[in-house]
Design a protein around this motif. Sequence first.
Motif, PDB file in Angstrom:
ATOM      1  N   PHE A  77       0.829  -1.197   0.000  1.00  0.00           N
ATOM      2  CA  PHE A  77       0.000   0.000   0.000  1.00  0.00           C
ATOM      3  C   PHE A  77       0.867   1.253   0.000  1.00  0.00           C
ATOM      4  CE2 PHE A  77      -2.565  -3.348   1.773  1.00  0.00           C
ATOM      5  CZ  PHE A  77      -3.756  -3.196   1.087  1.00  0.00           C
ATOM      6  N   THR A  78       0.495   2.205  -0.849  1.00  0.00           N
ATOM      7  CA  THR A  78       1.200   3.471  -0.933  1.00  0.00           C
ATOM      8  C   THR A  78       0.230   4.507  -1.499  1.00  0.00           C
ATOM      9  OG1 THR A  78       3.244   4.549  -1.669  1.00  0.00           O
ATOM     10  CG2 THR A  78       2.205   3.014  -3.217  1.00  0.00           C
ATOM     11  N   SER A  79       0.741   5.636  -1.919  1.00  0.00           N
ATOM     12  CA  SER A  79      -0.080   6.641  -2.594  1.00  0.00           C
ATOM     13  C   SER A  79       0.811   7.418  -3.547  1.00  0.00           C
ATOM     14  CB  SER A  79      -0.736   7.592  -1.588  1.00  0.00           C
ATOM     15  OG  SER A  79       0.127   8.645  -1.257  1.00  0.00           O
ATOM     16  N   ASN A  80       0.178   8.261  -4.356  1.00  0.00           N
ATOM     17  CA  ASN A  80       0.996   9.075  -5.249  1.00  0.00           C
ATOM     18  C   ASN A  80       1.718  10.185  -4.490  1.00  0.00           C
ATOM     19  OD1 ASN A  80      -1.478  10.533  -4.895  1.00  0.00           O
ATOM     20  ND2 ASN A  80      -1.023  11.713  -6.733  1.00  0.00           N
ATOM     21  N   LYS A  81       1.430  10.349  -3.188  1.00  0.00           N
ATOM     22  CA  LYS A  81       2.198  11.284  -2.362  1.00  0.00           C
ATOM     23  C   LYS A  81       3.589  10.726  -2.085  1.00  0.00           C
ATOM     24  CE  LYS A  81      -0.976  11.584   0.877  1.00  0.00           C
ATOM     25  NZ  LYS A  81      -1.674  11.986   2.108  1.00  0.00           N
ATOM     26  N   SER A  82       3.704   9.419  -2.115  1.00  0.00           N
ATOM     27  CA  SER A  82       4.996   8.760  -1.994  1.00  0.00           C
ATOM     28  C   SER A  82       5.578   8.663  -3.400  1.00  0.00           C
ATOM     29  CB  SER A  82       4.816   7.359  -1.414  1.00  0.00           C
ATOM     30  OG  SER A  82       6.029   6.657  -1.443  1.00  0.00           O
ATOM     31  N   GLN A  83       6.845   8.581  -3.501  1.00  0.00           N
ATOM     32  CA  GLN A  83       7.456   8.459  -4.828  1.00  0.00           C
ATOM     33  C   GLN A  83       8.203   7.143  -4.975  1.00  0.00           C
ATOM     34  OE1 GLN A  83       9.598  12.127  -4.528  1.00  0.00           O
ATOM     35  NE2 GLN A  83       8.004  13.248  -5.616  1.00  0.00           N
ATOM     36  N   ILE A  84       7.823   6.161  -4.176  1.00  0.00           N
ATOM     37  CA  ILE A  84       8.540   4.891  -4.182  1.00  0.00           C
ATOM     38  C   ILE A  84       8.346   4.138  -5.491  1.00  0.00           C
ATOM     39  CG2 ILE A  84       6.746   3.478  -3.067  1.00  0.00           C
ATOM     40  CD1 ILE A  84      10.499   3.400  -2.215  1.00  0.00           C
ATOM     41  N   THR A  85       7.148   4.178  -6.069  1.00  0.00           N
ATOM     42  CA  THR A  85       6.929   3.454  -7.325  1.00  0.00           C
ATOM     43  C   THR A  85       7.744   4.086  -8.455  1.00  0.00           C
ATOM     44  OG1 THR A  85       4.896   4.706  -7.753  1.00  0.00           O
ATOM     45  CG2 THR A  85       4.660   2.555  -6.690  1.00  0.00           C
ATOM     46  N   GLU A  86       7.802   5.425  -8.477  1.00  0.00           N
ATOM     47  CA  GLU A  86       8.596   6.102  -9.491  1.00  0.00           C
ATOM     48  C   GLU A  86      10.080   5.777  -9.336  1.00  0.00           C
ATOM     49  OE1 GLU A  86       6.324   7.563  -7.585  1.00  0.00           O
ATOM     50  OE2 GLU A  86       4.866   8.504  -8.923  1.00  0.00           O
ATOM     51  N   LEU A  87      10.548   5.708  -8.086  1.00  0.00           N
ATOM     52  CA  LEU A  87      11.939   5.352  -7.826  1.00  0.00           C
ATOM     53  C   LEU A  87      12.241   3.953  -8.366  1.00  0.00           C
ATOM     54  CD1 LEU A  87      14.727   5.788  -6.512  1.00  0.00           C
ATOM     55  CD2 LEU A  87      13.742   4.907  -4.388  1.00  0.00           C
ATOM     56  N   CYS A  88      11.362   3.009  -8.084  1.00  0.00           N
ATOM     57  CA  CYS A  88      11.580   1.631  -8.534  1.00  0.00           C
ATOM     58  C   CYS A  88      11.546   1.526 -10.056  1.00  0.00           C
ATOM     59  CB  CYS A  88      10.542   0.703  -7.915  1.00  0.00           C
ATOM     60  SG  CYS A  88      10.748   0.499  -6.140  1.00  0.00           S
ATOM     61  N   ILE A 107      -3.877  -1.193  -8.406  1.00  0.00           N
ATOM     62  CA  ILE A 107      -5.204  -0.588  -8.331  1.00  0.00           C
ATOM     63  C   ILE A 107      -5.025   0.790  -7.723  1.00  0.00           C
ATOM     64  CG2 ILE A 107      -7.490  -0.689  -7.273  1.00  0.00           C
ATOM     65  CD1 ILE A 107      -7.217  -3.742  -7.290  1.00  0.00           C
ATOM     66  N   THR A 108      -5.607   1.794  -8.373  1.00  0.00           N
ATOM     67  CA  THR A 108      -5.498   3.180  -7.925  1.00  0.00           C
ATOM     68  C   THR A 108      -6.890   3.740  -7.675  1.00  0.00           C
ATOM     69  OG1 THR A 108      -3.500   3.431  -9.266  1.00  0.00           O
ATOM     70  CG2 THR A 108      -4.565   5.451  -8.530  1.00  0.00           C
ATOM     71  N   VAL A 109      -7.069   4.399  -6.534  1.00  0.00           N
ATOM     72  CA  VAL A 109      -8.352   4.992  -6.170  1.00  0.00           C
ATOM     73  C   VAL A 109      -8.124   6.445  -5.799  1.00  0.00           C
ATOM     74  CG1 VAL A 109     -10.286   4.908  -4.538  1.00  0.00           C
ATOM     75  CG2 VAL A 109      -9.227   2.784  -5.318  1.00  0.00           C
ATOM     76  N   GLY A 110      -8.862   7.341  -6.434  1.00  0.00           N
ATOM     77  CA  GLY A 110      -8.744   8.760  -6.140  1.00  0.00           C
ATOM     78  C   GLY A 110      -9.441   9.134  -4.843  1.00  0.00           C
ATOM     79  N   THR A 111      -8.823  10.034  -4.088  1.00  0.00           N
ATOM     80  CA  THR A 111      -9.380  10.513  -2.830  1.00  0.00           C
ATOM     81  C   THR A 111      -9.383  12.034  -2.851  1.00  0.00           C
ATOM     82  OG1 THR A 111      -8.528   8.582  -1.669  1.00  0.00           O
ATOM     83  CG2 THR A 111      -9.121  10.476  -0.322  1.00  0.00           C
ATOM     84  N   GLN A 112     -10.539  12.636  -2.642  1.00  0.00           N
ATOM     85  CA  GLN A 112     -10.678  14.094  -2.625  1.00  0.00           C
ATOM     86  C   GLN A 112     -10.769  14.559  -1.183  1.00  0.00           C
ATOM     87  OE1 GLN A 112     -10.948  15.807  -5.696  1.00  0.00           O
ATOM     88  NE2 GLN A 112     -10.669  17.686  -4.538  1.00  0.00           N
ATOM     89  N   LEU A 113      -9.763  15.269  -0.700  1.00  0.00           N
ATOM     90  CA  LEU A 113      -9.754  15.761   0.681  1.00  0.00           C
ATOM     91  C   LEU A 113     -10.541  17.056   0.823  1.00  0.00           C
ATOM     92  CD1 LEU A 113      -6.030  15.103   1.579  1.00  0.00           C
ATOM     93  CD2 LEU A 113      -8.007  13.732   2.214  1.00  0.00           C
ATOM     94  N   THR A 114     -10.254  17.984  -0.050  1.00  0.00           N
ATOM     95  CA  THR A 114     -10.940  19.269  -0.074  1.00  0.00           C
ATOM     96  C   THR A 114     -11.170  19.641  -1.526  1.00  0.00           C
ATOM     97  OG1 THR A 114      -8.907  20.581  -0.156  1.00  0.00           O
ATOM     98  CG2 THR A 114      -9.760  20.028   2.041  1.00  0.00           C
ATOM     99  N   ASN A 116      -9.586  21.574  -3.450  1.00  0.00           N
ATOM    100  CA  ASN A 116      -8.369  21.606  -4.270  1.00  0.00           C
ATOM    101  C   ASN A 116      -7.271  20.673  -3.762  1.00  0.00           C
ATOM    102  OD1 ASN A 116      -7.774  23.024  -2.001  1.00  0.00           O
ATOM    103  ND2 ASN A 116      -6.921  24.812  -3.033  1.00  0.00           N
ATOM    104  N   ALA A 117      -7.598  19.738  -2.893  1.00  0.00           N
ATOM    105  CA  ALA A 117      -6.595  18.795  -2.382  1.00  0.00           C
ATOM    106  C   ALA A 117      -7.081  17.360  -2.615  1.00  0.00           C
ATOM    107  CB  ALA A 117      -6.342  19.018  -0.901  1.00  0.00           C
ATOM    108  N   ALA A 118      -6.311  16.644  -3.403  1.00  0.00           N
ATOM    109  CA  ALA A 118      -6.661  15.259  -3.720  1.00  0.00           C
ATOM    110  C   ALA A 118      -5.383  14.449  -3.874  1.00  0.00           C
ATOM    111  CB  ALA A 118      -7.473  15.202  -5.004  1.00  0.00           C
ATOM    112  N   TYR A 119      -5.518  13.157  -3.745  1.00  0.00           N
ATOM    113  CA  TYR A 119      -4.395  12.256  -3.982  1.00  0.00           C
ATOM    114  C   TYR A 119      -4.956  10.899  -4.405  1.00  0.00           C
ATOM    115  CZ  TYR A 119      -5.330  10.063   0.537  1.00  0.00           C
ATOM    116  OH  TYR A 119      -5.921   9.400   1.571  1.00  0.00           O
ATOM    117  N   TYR A 120      -4.058   9.981  -4.746  1.00  0.00           N
ATOM    118  CA  TYR A 120      -4.453   8.630  -5.145  1.00  0.00           C
ATOM    119  C   TYR A 120      -3.878   7.612  -4.171  1.00  0.00           C
ATOM    120  CZ  TYR A 120      -5.966  10.605  -9.552  1.00  0.00           C
ATOM    121  OH  TYR A 120      -6.621  11.334 -10.516  1.00  0.00           O
ATOM    122  N   ASP A 121      -4.745   6.765  -3.641  1.00  0.00           N
ATOM    123  CA  ASP A 121      -4.294   5.598  -2.890  1.00  0.00           C
ATOM    124  C   ASP A 121      -3.945   4.523  -3.901  1.00  0.00           C
ATOM    125  OD1 ASP A 121      -4.468   6.197  -0.096  1.00  0.00           O
ATOM    126  OD2 ASP A 121      -6.647   6.231  -0.312  1.00  0.00           O
TER     127      ASP A 121
END
Length: 129
Positions: A77-88, A107-114, A116-121
């Motif tokens: 489990f990670t998110s696009n806030k982490s850059q571990i997949t890009e590093l690999c 599997i990627t799921v979008g999450t909307q916090l506010t 203008n703030a969103a990320y992907y799990d």
Amino acid sequence: MRLSDYNADGYLEGVNTTKKDYRDLFADYRNNTDVVFLVDPPYLSTDTTTYNREDYWKLSDYLNVLKTIEDTAYFYFTSNKSQITELCEWMQEHGYCRSPFDGAKTITVGTQLTYNAAYYDIMIYRNIF
């Protein structure tokens, strides 16, 4: 949390769970063909200054975990806030090593916090069974 009629009674019946330091866990279960590792480390780009611990999760810890899950069945489990997949991906593309996520499904799921703030799990998984 949204209330629902979903009943999870017995969902994990017959499943054994173990919680311990990942290095000890891996040493104990690496050669078991009926084991799946559940990996949920802190995000690579997380600001860890608020944890107030000098020994808190460092880059070498991420890399050790990734080395550990090579050629095993896992859910990572990670998110696009982490850059571990890009590093690999970069490491593999440039010939440094094979990505531990090579051949895995994502599997990627979008999450909307506010507004203008969103990320992907992101859940990356590989089943070698």
